[in-house]
Scaffold this motif. Structure first.
Motif, PDB file in Angstrom:
ATOM      1  N   CYS A   1      -9.564   9.076  16.979  1.00  0.00           N
ATOM      2  CA  CYS A   1      -8.641   9.671  15.988  1.00  0.00           C
ATOM      3  C   CYS A   1      -9.308  10.683  15.076  1.00  0.00           C
ATOM      4  CB  CYS A   1      -8.084   8.583  15.078  1.00  0.00           C
ATOM      5  SG  CYS A   1      -6.840   7.644  15.847  1.00  0.00           S
TER       6      CYS A   1
ATOM      7  N   SER B   1     -10.143   4.871   6.201  1.00  0.00           N
ATOM      8  CA  SER B   1     -10.203   5.464   4.861  1.00  0.00           C
ATOM      9  C   SER B   1     -10.634   6.923   5.003  1.00  0.00           C
ATOM     10  CB  SER B   1     -11.229   4.719   4.009  1.00  0.00           C
ATOM     11  OG  SER B   1     -12.530   5.096   4.392  1.00  0.00           O
ATOM     12  N   ALA B   2     -10.686   7.621   3.890  1.00  0.00           N
ATOM     13  CA  ALA B   2     -11.244   8.976   3.909  1.00  0.00           C
ATOM     14  C   ALA B   2     -12.463   8.974   2.998  1.00  0.00           C
ATOM     15  CB  ALA B   2     -10.194   9.975   3.431  1.00  0.00           C
ATOM     16  N   SER B   3     -13.168   7.847   3.005  1.00  0.00           N
ATOM     17  CA  SER B   3     -14.255   7.655   2.050  1.00  0.00           C
ATOM     18  C   SER B   3     -15.615   7.873   2.695  1.00  0.00           C
ATOM     19  CB  SER B   3     -14.167   6.227   1.505  1.00  0.00           C
ATOM     20  OG  SER B   3     -15.338   5.896   0.815  1.00  0.00           O
TER      21      SER B   3
ATOM     22  N   GLY C   1       2.222  12.953   4.824  1.00  0.00           N
ATOM     23  CA  GLY C   1       1.043  12.173   5.254  1.00  0.00           C
ATOM     24  C   GLY C   1       0.076  12.981   6.103  1.00  0.00           C
ATOM     25  N   TYR C   2       0.260  14.325   6.163  1.00  0.00           N
ATOM     26  CA  TYR C   2      -0.643  15.131   6.995  1.00  0.00           C
ATOM     27  C   TYR C   2      -1.992  15.359   6.304  1.00  0.00           C
ATOM     28  CZ  TYR C   2       3.604  16.628   9.516  1.00  0.00           C
ATOM     29  OH  TYR C   2       4.766  16.671  10.223  1.00  0.00           O
TER      30      TYR C   2
ATOM     31  N   ASP D   1     -12.210  19.649   6.123  1.00  0.00           N
ATOM     32  CA  ASP D   1     -11.778  18.631   7.089  1.00  0.00           C
ATOM     33  C   ASP D   1     -11.927  19.172   8.519  1.00  0.00           C
ATOM     34  OD1 ASP D   1     -10.474  15.967   7.459  1.00  0.00           O
ATOM     35  OD2 ASP D   1      -9.006  17.224   8.493  1.00  0.00           O
TER      36      ASP D   1
ATOM     37  N   LYS E   1     -13.663  10.561   9.255  1.00  0.00           N
ATOM     38  CA  LYS E   1     -14.672  11.460   9.820  1.00  0.00           C
ATOM     39  C   LYS E   1     -15.993  11.417   9.054  1.00  0.00           C
ATOM     40  CE  LYS E   1     -11.189  14.399   9.309  1.00  0.00           C
ATOM     41  NZ  LYS E   1      -9.950  13.799   9.668  1.00  0.00           N
TER      42      LYS E   1
ATOM     43  N   THR F   1      -2.420   5.383   8.556  1.00  0.00           N
ATOM     44  CA  THR F   1      -2.344   4.009   8.087  1.00  0.00           C
ATOM     45  C   THR F   1      -2.973   4.010   6.715  1.00  0.00           C
ATOM     46  OG1 THR F   1      -4.465   3.546   8.975  1.00  0.00           O
ATOM     47  CG2 THR F   1      -2.621   2.919  10.341  1.00  0.00           C
ATOM     48  N   ARG F   2      -2.538   3.125   5.918  1.00  0.00           N
ATOM     49  CA  ARG F   2      -3.062   3.113   4.569  1.00  0.00           C
ATOM     50  C   ARG F   2      -4.071   1.979   4.383  1.00  0.00           C
ATOM     51  NH1 ARG F   2      -0.743   5.905   0.485  1.00  0.00           N
ATOM     52  NH2 ARG F   2       0.402   7.609   1.395  1.00  0.00           N
TER      53      ARG F   2
ATOM     54  N   LYS G   1       0.826  -1.210   0.000  1.00  0.00           N
ATOM     55  CA  LYS G   1       0.000   0.000   0.000  1.00  0.00           C
ATOM     56  C   LYS G   1       0.858   1.256   0.000  1.00  0.00           C
ATOM     57  CE  LYS G   1      -3.585   0.170  -0.509  1.00  0.00           C
ATOM     58  NZ  LYS G   1      -4.200   0.099  -1.868  1.00  0.00           N
TER      59      LYS G   1
ATOM     60  N   GLU H   1     -18.064   6.366   1.358  1.00  0.00           N
ATOM     61  CA  GLU H   1     -18.764   5.168   0.891  1.00  0.00           C
ATOM     62  C   GLU H   1     -18.876   4.081   1.956  1.00  0.00           C
ATOM     63  OE1 GLU H   1     -20.254   4.870  -1.987  1.00  0.00           O
ATOM     64  OE2 GLU H   1     -19.641   6.884  -2.532  1.00  0.00           O
ATOM     65  N   THR H   2     -18.181   4.247   3.067  1.00  0.00           N
ATOM     66  CA  THR H   2     -18.143   3.140   4.033  1.00  0.00           C
ATOM     67  C   THR H   2     -19.342   3.141   4.981  1.00  0.00           C
ATOM     68  OG1 THR H   2     -16.813   4.473   5.532  1.00  0.00           O
ATOM     69  CG2 THR H   2     -15.609   3.041   4.036  1.00  0.00           C
TER      70      THR H   2
ATOM     71  N   TRP I   1       0.343   7.667  13.289  1.00  0.00           N
ATOM     72  CA  TRP I   1      -0.278   8.632  12.387  1.00  0.00           C
ATOM     73  C   TRP I   1      -1.097   7.976  11.307  1.00  0.00           C
ATOM     74  CZ3 TRP I   1      -1.564  13.295  13.277  1.00  0.00           C
ATOM     75  CH2 TRP I   1      -0.908  13.958  14.284  1.00  0.00           C
TER      76      TRP I   1
ATOM     77  N   ALA J   1     -11.121   6.326  12.076  1.00  0.00           N
ATOM     78  CA  ALA J   1     -10.267   7.499  11.911  1.00  0.00           C
ATOM     79  C   ALA J   1     -10.945   8.379  10.862  1.00  0.00           C
ATOM     80  CB  ALA J   1      -8.884   7.092  11.434  1.00  0.00           C
TER      81      ALA J   1
ATOM     82  N   GLU K   1      -5.360  15.106   3.755  1.00  0.00           N
ATOM     83  CA  GLU K   1      -6.301  14.094   3.290  1.00  0.00           C
ATOM     84  C   GLU K   1      -5.837  13.666   1.891  1.00  0.00           C
ATOM     85  OE1 GLU K   1      -9.063  13.026   5.297  1.00  0.00           O
ATOM     86  OE2 GLU K   1      -7.661  14.077   6.594  1.00  0.00           O
TER      87      GLU K   1
HETATM   88  N1  LIG Z   1      -2.987  11.429   8.230  1.00  0.00           N
HETATM   89  C1  LIG Z   1      -3.206  11.682   9.503  1.00  0.00           C
HETATM   90  O1  LIG Z   1      -2.369  12.170  10.228  1.00  0.00           O
HETATM   91  C2  LIG Z   1      -4.540  11.347  10.101  1.00  0.00           C
HETATM   92  C3  LIG Z   1      -5.533  10.857   9.308  1.00  0.00           C
HETATM   93  N2  LIG Z   1      -6.755  10.591   9.819  1.00  0.00           N
HETATM   94  C4  LIG Z   1      -7.804  10.094   8.953  1.00  0.00           C
HETATM   95  O2  LIG Z   1      -7.408   8.796   8.459  1.00  0.00           O
HETATM   96  C5  LIG Z   1      -8.003   8.609   7.194  1.00  0.00           C
HETATM   97  C6  LIG Z   1      -6.964   8.107   6.197  1.00  0.00           C
HETATM   98  O3  LIG Z   1      -5.964   9.064   6.005  1.00  0.00           O
HETATM   99  P1  LIG Z   1      -4.640   8.682   5.215  1.00  0.00           P
HETATM  100  O4  LIG Z   1      -4.077   7.420   5.772  1.00  0.00           O
HETATM  101  O5  LIG Z   1      -3.814   9.878   5.201  1.00  0.00           O
HETATM  102  O6  LIG Z   1      -5.267   8.393   3.749  1.00  0.00           O
HETATM  103  P2  LIG Z   1      -4.708   7.481   2.567  1.00  0.00           P
HETATM  104  O7  LIG Z   1      -5.283   8.014   1.322  1.00  0.00           O
HETATM  105  O8  LIG Z   1      -3.244   7.335   2.682  1.00  0.00           O
HETATM  106  O9  LIG Z   1      -5.334   6.032   2.851  1.00  0.00           O
HETATM  107  C7  LIG Z   1      -6.674   5.792   2.674  1.00  0.00           C
HETATM  108  C8  LIG Z   1      -6.865   4.294   2.426  1.00  0.00           C
HETATM  109  O10 LIG Z   1      -8.262   4.051   2.389  1.00  0.00           O
HETATM  110  C9  LIG Z   1      -8.529   3.195   1.280  1.00  0.00           C
HETATM  111  N3  LIG Z   1      -9.895   3.428   0.790  1.00  0.00           N
HETATM  112  C10 LIG Z   1     -10.383   4.496   0.157  1.00  0.00           C
HETATM  113  N4  LIG Z   1     -11.698   4.315  -0.128  1.00  0.00           N
HETATM  114  C11 LIG Z   1     -12.029   3.102   0.362  1.00  0.00           C
HETATM  115  C12 LIG Z   1     -13.231   2.339   0.375  1.00  0.00           C
HETATM  116  N5  LIG Z   1     -14.369   2.808  -0.153  1.00  0.00           N
HETATM  117  N6  LIG Z   1     -13.204   1.126   0.933  1.00  0.00           N
HETATM  118  C13 LIG Z   1     -12.065   0.645   1.471  1.00  0.00           C
HETATM  119  N7  LIG Z   1     -10.901   1.323   1.498  1.00  0.00           N
HETATM  120  C14 LIG Z   1     -10.881   2.539   0.950  1.00  0.00           C
HETATM  121  C15 LIG Z   1      -7.509   3.607   0.234  1.00  0.00           C
HETATM  122  O11 LIG Z   1      -7.367   2.557  -0.694  1.00  0.00           O
HETATM  123  P3  LIG Z   1      -6.609   2.763  -2.111  1.00  0.00           P
HETATM  124  O12 LIG Z   1      -5.169   2.697  -1.787  1.00  0.00           O
HETATM  125  O13 LIG Z   1      -7.082   1.616  -2.922  1.00  0.00           O
HETATM  126  O14 LIG Z   1      -7.054   4.090  -2.645  1.00  0.00           O
HETATM  127  C16 LIG Z   1      -6.285   3.819   1.102  1.00  0.00           C
HETATM  128  O15 LIG Z   1      -5.612   2.614   1.323  1.00  0.00           O
HETATM  129  C17 LIG Z   1      -8.660   9.916   6.789  1.00  0.00           C
HETATM  130  O16 LIG Z   1     -10.040   9.834   7.039  1.00  0.00           O
HETATM  131  C18 LIG Z   1      -8.013  10.934   7.711  1.00  0.00           C
HETATM  132  O17 LIG Z   1      -8.847  12.036   7.974  1.00  0.00           O
HETATM  133  C19 LIG Z   1      -7.030  10.757  11.149  1.00  0.00           C
HETATM  134  C20 LIG Z   1      -6.082  11.206  11.992  1.00  0.00           C
HETATM  135  C21 LIG Z   1      -4.757  11.559  11.547  1.00  0.00           C
END
Ligand SMILES: NC(=O)C1=CN([C@@H]2O[C@H](COP(=O)(O)OP(=O)(O)OC[C@H]3O[C@@H](n4cnc5c(N)ncnc54)[C@H](OP(=O)(O)O)[C@@H]3O)[C@@H](O)[C@H]2O)C=CC1
Ligand SMILES: N[C@@H](CC=O)C(=O)O
Length: 522
Positions: A188, A114-116, A245-246, A259, A138, A509-510, A41, A118-119, A507, A136, A248
């Motif tokens: 989170c 995720s940031a989707s 990675g900060y 956000d 919102k 996760t993907r 990822k 759709e979930t 922080w 995580a 969205e």
């Molecule tokens: N970054 C940070 O410091 C913080 C982030 N967050 C929250 O964490 C979330 C993720 O952020 P971040 O890790 O930076 O984002 P990334 O874009 O790095 O990761 C998002 C992951 O979600 C997967 N995804 C997207 N849509 C779907 C779906 N419909 N079903 C299943 N999986 C899906 C993506 O898959 P694919 O690779 O296939 O696109 C990807 O692996 C956000 O909501 C953010 O607000 C919260 C606190 C801190």
């Protein structure tokens, strides 16, 4: 296992697929396997590519019992060692199947990173079935709810820039999701590693109304503002925030204020406000014609952002010429809920933040509670920490007892006599030798000069004295320390309290959904 809980990861998802253990009752994705998932990822590849990792794999095509006959002609899932991979839309159905299988027997939690938007469908379905969800993300929590009374004066000045998704039409799903609050954890979603939600919930459950919340809640915007202050171009800084990675996935979600608005909405709803995103006044940092309906993310980063570098630089310089800084601030008070840029004094709680630090201040009946994050530390502060009311909220009397309580909370099996304690008065003025009256009348004045000298000595070094409690490994001590004036403890005034905690922050996760098999979930 250390805490008596056994976690078993049985599956992971990305936007295209679900990878799940062949037998969810007996198997798990072990650490080595999960590291491989993370590597794939982080490379930006799909989970589907895992089937190519180590050369030829047993490609047993496993047909899901849910597949229709027409789909059965195509291989819809493959086996990778002891895993099956399902692609969308089948993966969503498979998730519900797994929930139905595991929820009653062993317990099951879904983690949405995720940031989707759709979930929400699948989340509300599995919560309804009795599973737990940890978010995580919102968006599921900021879907529309049916308001008791719409805010007639709702201001929507800049929200036309906002990235709005199907989250705005999922009222039923939202209601179902939040109808089981004990099954949802979302620490989170606001303040990342800061325990914001837990603290607010605790204050609210103590019956202490929170009158106002002010916060700097965007790591991205905090970082962007402080880097631009240091003279770096806005466009460049946004790109580094993205690579750190900060941001969205689409940084416009941060730069539009959307956000932060989502975080504000989560907090406002926590305080009992029945409002939707469209009741929040949102200020955007970029013009509407650079929004997602008009430009791709790549075009925005490459051509859009540099075109506003100068405007942002000028705003920052104007604030600086007044001796101030710009911060992106969230304010929730009465019916007011807004997020936007504010010019603030450099030494104010929000003004002195650097980089991606977050701070949140909550006004309660007895003063302010606030939380602040600096690198790997966070501070829990309480203004007016000696008032009786704040003590009712959990603060206790003397420093050594406080230290003991905290140390025991961290699992140390120690007693008061293991704590190194520094006293401000000599032993011959103790309770075995003097009454309280005698101590106050004759004892204390006799040490006025000594204390004054200690304070002046620290002051001549530009420092201050604070009575500090330190708990670290086997060390547990309370005593006077000379500290820098602008350190978290040094800048406290009056009866303020602060606790600074070193923690490891996890922080980004993907991985989207990890199915965690928790023996005792609730
Ligand atoms: N970054 C940070 O410091 C913080 C982030 N967050 C929250 O964490 C979330 C993720 O952020 P971040 O890790 O930076 O984002 P990334 O874009 O790095 O990761 C998002 C992951 O979600 C997967 N995804 C997207 N849509 C779907 C779906 N419909 N079903 C299943 N999986 C899906 C993506 O898959 P694919 O690779 O296939 O696109 C990807 O692996 C956000 O909501 C953010 O607000 C919260 C606190 C801190
Ligand atoms: N993009 C967000 C990440 C956490 O929610 C931020 O910058 O704060």
């Amino acid at each position: 296992m250390q805490q008596g809980v056994r976690l078993r990861v049985v599956g992971v998802c990305d936007s295209k697929s679900l990878l799940v253990a062949l037998d969810v009752f007996t198997m798990e994705l072990d650490d080595t396997f999960l590291m491989e998932v993370c590597r794939v990822k982080l490379n930006g590849s799909s989970l589907l590519t895992l089937s190519n990792v180590d050369g030829p794999f047993p490609m047993n095509y496993l047909l899901s019992p849910l597949m229709s006959d027409s789909l059965a002609e195509l291989p819809r899932s493959i086996s990778y060692r002891e895993c099956q991979i399902f692609s969308n839309p089948e993966s969503m159905r498979k998730l519900a199947d797994i929930a139905a299988l595991l929820v009653r027997s062993t317990g099951l939690a879904f983690v949405d990173c995720s940031a989707s938007s759709e979930t929400i469908g699948v989340l509300s379905r599995v919560v309804d079935m009795g599973c737990c969800v940890v978010l995580a993300n919102k968006k599921p929590l900021t879907s529309s709810m049916a308001p008791e009374s719409f805010c007639q004066n709702s201001v929507f000045s800049m929200s036309s820039f906002a990235i709005q998704g199907p989250e705005d039409t999922r009222t039923e799903d939202y209601d179902k999701l939040v109808s089981q609050p004990r099954r949802i954890r979302h620490e989170c979603t606001v303040g990342a590693g800061l325990p914001v939600i837990a603290s607010l919930n605790r204050m609210l459950s103590c019956g202490d109304p929170i009158h106002r919340i002010i916060g700097s809640l965007s790591g991205t915007l905090g970082y962007v503002m402080s880097e631009v202050e240091d003279g770096k171009p806005f466009s460049q800084v946004v790109k580094s925030a993205k690579s750190l990675g900060y941001t969205e996935p689409d940084p416009r979600d941060d730069l539009s204020g959307m956000d932060v608005a989502r975080k504000a909405l989560i907090l406002a709803r926590l305080l009992g406000r029945r409002i939707n995103l469209d009741s929040i006044k949102i200020e955007s940092l970029y013009p509407v014609e650079m929004g997602p309906n008009f430009m791709s993310v790549e075009d925005f980063l490459l051509n859009g952002l540099p075109s506003i570098d100068k405007d942002i630089q000028q705003m920052v310089e104007k604030a600086s010429s007044n001796g101030n800084v710009l911060r992106y601030v969230c304010v929730i008070e009465d019916s007011r809920c807004e997020v936007g840029i504010q010019e603030l004094q450099k030494d104010s709680p929000l003004g002195r933040l650097r980089g991606s630090d977050n701070v949140i201040l909550g006004m309660i009946s007895v003063g302010w509670m606030w939380q602040e994050r600096n690198e790997n530390n966070y501070s829990l502060c309480c203004h007016s920490g000696l008032s009786r009311d704040t003590m009712i909220m959990g603060l206790v009397v003397d420093p050594a007892n406080k230290a003991l309580i905290l140390a025991r909370l961290l699992g140390r099996r120690i007693n008061l006599d293991s704590i190194k304690i520094e006293s401000l008065y000599p032993v011959e003025m103790g309770p075995n030798f003097m009454s309280v009256e005698d101590f106050l009348l004759n004892g204390l004045p006799s040490i006025d000069k000594d204390i004054q000298q200690m304070v002046e000595k620290a002051s001549s070094n530009g420092n201050v004295l604070r009575y500090v409690c330190v708990i670290e490994d086997s060390r547990c001590e309370v005593g006077i320390q000379e500290l820098q004036k602008d350190s978290p403890l040094g800048r406290l005034r009056g009866s303020d309290n602060v606790v600074t905690v070193s923690a490891l922050f996890c922080w980004c996760t993907r991985i989207f959904v990890v199915l965690l098999n928790i023996k005792s979930c609730l």
